[in-house]
Design a protein around this motif. Structure first.
Motif: not given
Length: 473
Positions: A384-410
């Motif tokens: 939903c986040i990456r494919n449908f709503e077109r945001h960059q989503l990454e997991v780096i060192d066990g932390k979630i990043y959305i559009d380059g920023r740490p995120a614990d909610t969406y």
């Protein structure tokens, strides 16, 4: 420049211009864009009044053949454009290709699908060949990927409701392996790995991306609405903790054991069982029978009868009742879970030990609702986040990043739906490929206008006359 004598313009030309103007104003208000009027009205003004553009230039020719050919082409183009506009704004024709909604809709049903039920979705891929979907009948892409317009739905008669049967673009069809389209790309990756899919074009073909409105069409029933918490327990559907009533014609797969009696094809067809759905496991295939005996507890009836006959096919409750009370039937048992398809369930992550018959609980995203993101639940909402709503989503060192920023909610930007087929054990639906975003919704089937039985011959029951203009629920 040609001088225009407005006094010589016939009155009926002004009347036609007035009609076109009223229609364009209505369309402008409905679509909500003044550009509809700004772009189109000058053309209608020229067609009716000024005639600066030689629209029908062939009428000046001395060639009778040219006049007839161009006249025919003009009629075809007009019809072509009218049908195309009807398909965009009013209704479209679809054919049921699979049994996922039987017995509500049957394979071979041709449907009128209303675009007005939920509001027409304006084309997001404007440069596409009219009346053809994503590829030509002889192969080849039938659209240009650029430009792409943003999703917009104009007002209709209502909104999607729980229990509706809906036509939509396949949400897992954004990426396809051109030679293997079933199962979908994401299931193929889960089964074989991304490197294998991309690195073996001889087997899987070219991997392609498709825009939202160019993805294949599916038709299913809406069982979960935005914001619902959904769970399936032993084939029973629960929403927000409450057991839901099953569709009237819901089917499950069953094994039917007889005392050695074998049903005729005619008898099974009379009960509404398709030829493709009939599987007979008789005593000649003892190893196969042993497998099903192990799962279902079927035992040999006697030394004389051996393993008798075991059938496998989908049944509604009414059909199940017929076989349960049949004088030659010993046992009727539902196909157990896990199923025999071998394909994993959404979200295609081994930490979710969900099956076709025991699934969830899962929360369905709702527009403007915020969820707490954890690594454990991220696989459910990742697409939903990456494919449908077109945001960059990454997991780096066990932390979630959305559009380059740490995120614990969406916070979700669209509503999502959970779809299932009424033929529950023979339906690739949201249990396999996940949520359907609102921008994928196409329309609502309203009538069956033609129904052809693939198991029958012409003049021998091929046409199902009783289904004409029916509206299955």
């Amino acid at each position: 420049m040609k001088k225009i004598d407005f006094k010589s313009v016939k009155q009926r030309s002004w009347v036609w211009l007035a009609i076109y103007t009223i229609v364009l104003i209505a369309m402008t208000v409905w679509i909500g864009s003044v550009w509809v009027f700004v772009i189109l009205w000058p053309f209608f003004f020229d067609i009716c009044i000024t005639h600066l553009i030689p629209w029908r230039w062939w009428e000046r020719s001395d060639s009778v053949v040219l006049k007839k050919v161009m006249g025919l082409i003009e009629d075809l183009v007009v019809v072509f454009l009218l049908v195309h506009l009807l398909n965009i704004f009013l209704f479209q024709q679809f054919k049921i290709p699979t049994s996922s909604l039987e017995k509500t809709y049957l394979v071979g049903d041709h449907l009128f699908v209303s675009k007005l039920s939920y509001g027409p979705r304006l084309p997001m891929t404007p440069l596409a060949f009219p009346l053809v979907h994503n590829q030509f009948p002889w192969g080849g892409q039938a659209y240009s990927e650029k430009p792409q317009f943003a999703y917009k739905r104009i007002p209709g008669f209502g909104e999607v409701e729980r229990g509706d049967i809906v036509v939509f673009n396949f949400p897992a069809g954004d990426t396809i392996a051109s030679k293997v389209t079933n199962p979908d790309y994401y299931t193929l990756v889960a089964l074989y790995g991304r490197e294998r899919i991309w690195g073996d074009p001889m087997t899987f073909g070219e991997v392609k991306y498709r825009p939202v409105d160019m993805r294949d069409h599916y038709v299913k029933r809406v069982v979960g609405m935005p914001g619902d918490s959904l769970q399936i327990i032993a084939n029973d559907l629960y929403l927000n903790g409450e057991l839901q009533e099953a569709p009237e014609l819901q089917q499950l797969n069953y094994f039917v054991q007889t005392d050695g009696f074998t049903f005729t094809t005619e008898e099974l067809q009379k009960q509404g069982i398709s030829l493709d759905d009939i599987m007979l496991l008789d005593g000649k295939n003892k190893a196969y029978n042993d497998l099903y005996n192990y799962y279902l507890g079927f035992e040999p009836v006697s030394e004389d009868l051996g393993y008798g006959a075991v059938y496998h096919f989908p049944l509604t409750e009414e059909m199940k009742d017929y076989f349960t009370h049949h004088s030659h039937v010993l046992k009727v048992a539902v196909e157990p879970s896990p199923d025999f398809s071998g394909f994993p369930t959404f979200p295609l992550d081994p930490s979710f030990e969900w099956t076709r018959d025991d699934y969830g609980p899962i929360w369905i995203p709702r527009k403007d609702a915020t969820v707490r993101l954890t690594l454990e639940e991220l696989p459910i909402y990742e697409r939903c986040i990456r494919n449908f709503e077109r945001h960059q989503l990454e997991v780096i060192d066990g932390k979630i990043y959305i559009d380059g920023r740490p995120a614990d909610t969406y916070t979700f930007e669209m509503d999502y739906y959970f779809m299932m087929g009424d033929n529950r054990h023979n339906s690739a639906d949201s249990r396999a490929w996940g949520f359907v975003p609102e921008d994928h919704i196409v329309g609502k089937p309203v009538h069956v206008w033609l129904s052809l039985d693939k198991d029958k011959r012409l003049f021998h029951g091929k046409v199902r006359w009783n289904r004409f203009f029916s509206s299955p629920k």
